[in-house]
Design a protein around this motif. Sequence first.
Motif, PDB file in Angstrom:
ATOM      1  N   GLY A 111       0.872  -1.379   0.037  1.00  0.00           N
ATOM      2  CA  GLY A 111       0.070   0.013  -0.154  1.00  0.00           C
ATOM      3  C   GLY A 111       0.746   1.379   0.186  1.00  0.00           C
ATOM      4  O   GLY A 111       0.296   2.433   0.046  1.00  0.00           O
ATOM      5  N   ARG A 112       2.219   1.226  -0.221  1.00  0.00           N
ATOM      6  CA  ARG A 112       2.956   2.424  -0.142  1.00  0.00           C
ATOM      7  C   ARG A 112       2.736   3.306  -1.227  1.00  0.00           C
ATOM      8  O   ARG A 112       2.062   2.985  -2.286  1.00  0.00           O
ATOM      9  CB  ARG A 112       4.505   1.976  -0.080  1.00  0.00           C
ATOM     10  CG  ARG A 112       4.820   1.391  -1.501  1.00  0.00           C
ATOM     11  CD  ARG A 112       6.557   1.060  -1.189  1.00  0.00           C
ATOM     12  NE  ARG A 112       7.068   0.897  -2.769  1.00  0.00           N
ATOM     13  CZ  ARG A 112       8.410   0.844  -2.795  1.00  0.00           C
ATOM     14  NH1 ARG A 112       9.119   0.949  -2.007  1.00  0.00           N
ATOM     15  NH2 ARG A 112       8.700   0.583  -3.950  1.00  0.00           N
ATOM     16  N   GLU A 121       4.835   1.995   4.140  1.00  0.00           N
ATOM     17  CA  GLU A 121       4.266   0.405   3.587  1.00  0.00           C
ATOM     18  C   GLU A 121       3.558  -0.173   4.971  1.00  0.00           C
ATOM     19  O   GLU A 121       3.765   0.340   6.109  1.00  0.00           O
ATOM     20  CB  GLU A 121       5.398  -0.592   3.660  1.00  0.00           C
ATOM     21  CG  GLU A 121       6.531  -0.133   2.568  1.00  0.00           C
ATOM     22  CD  GLU A 121       7.767  -1.216   2.703  1.00  0.00           C
ATOM     23  OE1 GLU A 121       7.661  -2.025   3.343  1.00  0.00           O
ATOM     24  OE2 GLU A 121       8.691  -0.649   2.088  1.00  0.00           O
ATOM     25  N   SER A 122       2.481  -0.678   4.759  1.00  0.00           N
ATOM     26  CA  SER A 122       1.714  -1.398   5.629  1.00  0.00           C
ATOM     27  C   SER A 122       2.697  -2.533   6.302  1.00  0.00           C
ATOM     28  O   SER A 122       3.511  -2.984   5.693  1.00  0.00           O
ATOM     29  CB  SER A 122       0.574  -2.198   5.220  1.00  0.00           C
ATOM     30  OG  SER A 122      -0.347  -1.287   4.627  1.00  0.00           O
ATOM     31  N   GLU A 123       2.438  -2.727   7.647  1.00  0.00           N
ATOM     32  CA  GLU A 123       3.250  -3.785   8.324  1.00  0.00           C
ATOM     33  C   GLU A 123       2.759  -5.071   8.342  1.00  0.00           C
ATOM     34  O   GLU A 123       1.459  -5.322   8.783  1.00  0.00           O
ATOM     35  CB  GLU A 123       3.817  -3.277   9.638  1.00  0.00           C
ATOM     36  CG  GLU A 123       4.685  -2.005   9.619  1.00  0.00           C
ATOM     37  CD  GLU A 123       4.941  -1.504  10.945  1.00  0.00           C
ATOM     38  OE1 GLU A 123       4.705  -2.055  12.109  1.00  0.00           O
ATOM     39  OE2 GLU A 123       5.558  -0.344  11.145  1.00  0.00           O
ATOM     40  N   PHE A 124       3.286  -6.251   7.817  1.00  0.00           N
ATOM     41  CA  PHE A 124       2.683  -7.391   7.901  1.00  0.00           C
ATOM     42  C   PHE A 124       3.867  -8.545   8.101  1.00  0.00           C
ATOM     43  O   PHE A 124       5.024  -7.998   7.462  1.00  0.00           O
ATOM     44  CB  PHE A 124       1.629  -7.850   6.908  1.00  0.00           C
ATOM     45  CG  PHE A 124       2.108  -7.434   5.469  1.00  0.00           C
ATOM     46  CD1 PHE A 124       2.617  -8.511   4.695  1.00  0.00           C
ATOM     47  CD2 PHE A 124       2.028  -6.371   5.038  1.00  0.00           C
ATOM     48  CE1 PHE A 124       2.944  -8.276   3.522  1.00  0.00           C
ATOM     49  CE2 PHE A 124       2.678  -6.002   3.619  1.00  0.00           C
ATOM     50  CZ  PHE A 124       2.793  -7.123   2.818  1.00  0.00           C
ATOM     51  N   ASP A 166       5.066  -1.330  -6.090  1.00  0.00           N
ATOM     52  CA  ASP A 166       4.808  -2.309  -5.037  1.00  0.00           C
ATOM     53  C   ASP A 166       4.861  -3.594  -5.544  1.00  0.00           C
ATOM     54  O   ASP A 166       4.324  -3.941  -6.618  1.00  0.00           O
ATOM     55  CB  ASP A 166       3.447  -1.837  -4.158  1.00  0.00           C
ATOM     56  CG  ASP A 166       3.254  -2.443  -2.928  1.00  0.00           C
ATOM     57  OD1 ASP A 166       4.233  -3.009  -2.439  1.00  0.00           O
ATOM     58  OD2 ASP A 166       2.189  -1.934  -2.460  1.00  0.00           O
ATOM     59  N   PRO A 167       5.324  -4.542  -4.922  1.00  0.00           N
ATOM     60  CA  PRO A 167       6.371  -4.495  -3.723  1.00  0.00           C
ATOM     61  C   PRO A 167       7.718  -3.990  -3.847  1.00  0.00           C
ATOM     62  O   PRO A 167       8.153  -4.053  -5.066  1.00  0.00           O
ATOM     63  CB  PRO A 167       6.245  -6.072  -3.096  1.00  0.00           C
ATOM     64  CG  PRO A 167       6.048  -6.889  -4.512  1.00  0.00           C
ATOM     65  CD  PRO A 167       5.360  -5.871  -5.394  1.00  0.00           C
ATOM     66  N   PRO A 168       8.227  -3.462  -2.731  1.00  0.00           N
ATOM     67  CA  PRO A 168       9.594  -3.028  -2.916  1.00  0.00           C
ATOM     68  C   PRO A 168      10.577  -4.306  -3.245  1.00  0.00           C
ATOM     69  O   PRO A 168      10.142  -5.407  -3.007  1.00  0.00           O
ATOM     70  CB  PRO A 168       9.839  -2.552  -1.477  1.00  0.00           C
ATOM     71  CG  PRO A 168       8.496  -2.594  -0.833  1.00  0.00           C
ATOM     72  CD  PRO A 168       7.781  -3.429  -1.393  1.00  0.00           C
ATOM     73  N   ARG A 169      11.520  -3.757  -3.788  1.00  0.00           N
ATOM     74  CA  ARG A 169      12.671  -4.927  -4.304  1.00  0.00           C
ATOM     75  C   ARG A 169      12.790  -5.975  -3.224  1.00  0.00           C
ATOM     76  O   ARG A 169      12.960  -7.118  -3.445  1.00  0.00           O
ATOM     77  CB  ARG A 169      13.967  -4.337  -4.800  1.00  0.00           C
ATOM     78  CG  ARG A 169      13.784  -3.556  -6.093  1.00  0.00           C
ATOM     79  CD  ARG A 169      15.106  -2.975  -6.476  1.00  0.00           C
ATOM     80  NE  ARG A 169      14.870  -2.284  -7.817  1.00  0.00           N
ATOM     81  CZ  ARG A 169      14.470  -0.992  -7.824  1.00  0.00           C
ATOM     82  NH1 ARG A 169      14.098  -0.234  -6.830  1.00  0.00           N
ATOM     83  NH2 ARG A 169      14.327  -0.491  -9.030  1.00  0.00           N
ATOM     84  N   ARG A 170      13.185  -5.570  -1.990  1.00  0.00           N
ATOM     85  CA  ARG A 170      13.445  -6.676  -0.912  1.00  0.00           C
ATOM     86  C   ARG A 170      12.292  -7.611  -0.651  1.00  0.00           C
ATOM     87  O   ARG A 170      12.504  -8.966  -0.515  1.00  0.00           O
ATOM     88  CB  ARG A 170      13.878  -6.111   0.301  1.00  0.00           C
ATOM     89  CG  ARG A 170      12.762  -5.529   1.373  1.00  0.00           C
ATOM     90  CD  ARG A 170      13.037  -4.894   2.498  1.00  0.00           C
ATOM     91  NE  ARG A 170      11.878  -4.662   3.339  1.00  0.00           N
ATOM     92  CZ  ARG A 170      10.784  -3.731   3.110  1.00  0.00           C
ATOM     93  NH1 ARG A 170      11.185  -2.919   2.109  1.00  0.00           N
ATOM     94  NH2 ARG A 170       9.575  -3.483   3.957  1.00  0.00           N
TER      95      ARG A 170
END
Length: 345
Positions: A234-235, A246-249, A275-279
């Motif tokens: 959701g970033r 970012e939402s945390e999960f 989204d999602p971030p690379r990591r």
Amino acid sequence: MDPVTALRRIAFLLERTQAPTYRVKAFRTAADVIADMADGEVGKRAAAGSLESVRGIGPKTAQVVVEALAGEEPRYLRRLEEEGAAAPLAEGGERLRAALRGDCHLHSDWSDGGSPIEEMGRAAAGIGHEWAVLTDHSPRLTVANGLSPERLRRQLDVVAEANERWAPFRLLTGIECDILEDGSLDQEEELLERLDVVVVSVHSKLRMDAAAMTRRMVAAVRNPHADVLGHCTGRLVTGGRGKRPESEFDADEVFAACVESGTAVEINSRPERLDPPRRLLRRAVEAGVLFSIDTDAHAPGQLDWQVFGCARAQECGVPAERVVTTWTREELLAWTREGRIPARG
């Protein structure tokens, strides 16, 4: 090039390079006005110099019409091409972009998109897609004019009629369905059953406790109707809406649930999302999930943004065979309806 095609091409190029909305709208509006004119009226007005007296046509758009009618490439369009408006938007991802056959996430003016279904479908076919999925929002997202069950049923009829004219291109039916706080989906069961593709996304309570968010997302991706998990964190990293964290999960738990249920993880190509971030994208690759490289397009020119997702996917080692948007329409529907994944040798 006829005037309508020229005007729409200019609007498309402006959209793909994130030009101001008012500028895009001027050319798209003029295209609609010209398209609605009676036979011969455009030529008569151009010869008389009265195009600008028509509501929705200004000096720049009138000039494009006049030059197109004269058999010339309009100067405005030529300048955009020369300045690189049609050039690749990102470095890398070319091989994966060439393999794409469709897009599982796009919006029309039935919810918060800016263009009619007809225009979005025509643009998707125009950039070479074999299929695309219309995924307007579900009812709970009122700020985005989410579709009630009644409106969604009407939309299904509109899409069916359009597909009769568009073969071999096919616009598939779908929805971007809100994941409610308890992990349930924001639409009637009977309608979710009818749709070709269901994208499930979190749009509310984005800052909820990590454990609760994990339970919420796991429940959603395990729903038998869920096909794609949309923009999972959701970033927002840039853009007019500002930045959003970012939402945390627990990503590992969510990705494991996606593998178990066969739900794809979306690689959202919108420049403000990425989204999602690379990591997390690399962790999803390691987990063995399926992926859907989508634009989340709200306007025709944004359909070309898939290259942003392709570049990140290729950088992070996403295997092309695990990208559902590289599949044929028949393969995609066999997966969403029966859970069958095509064999790749």
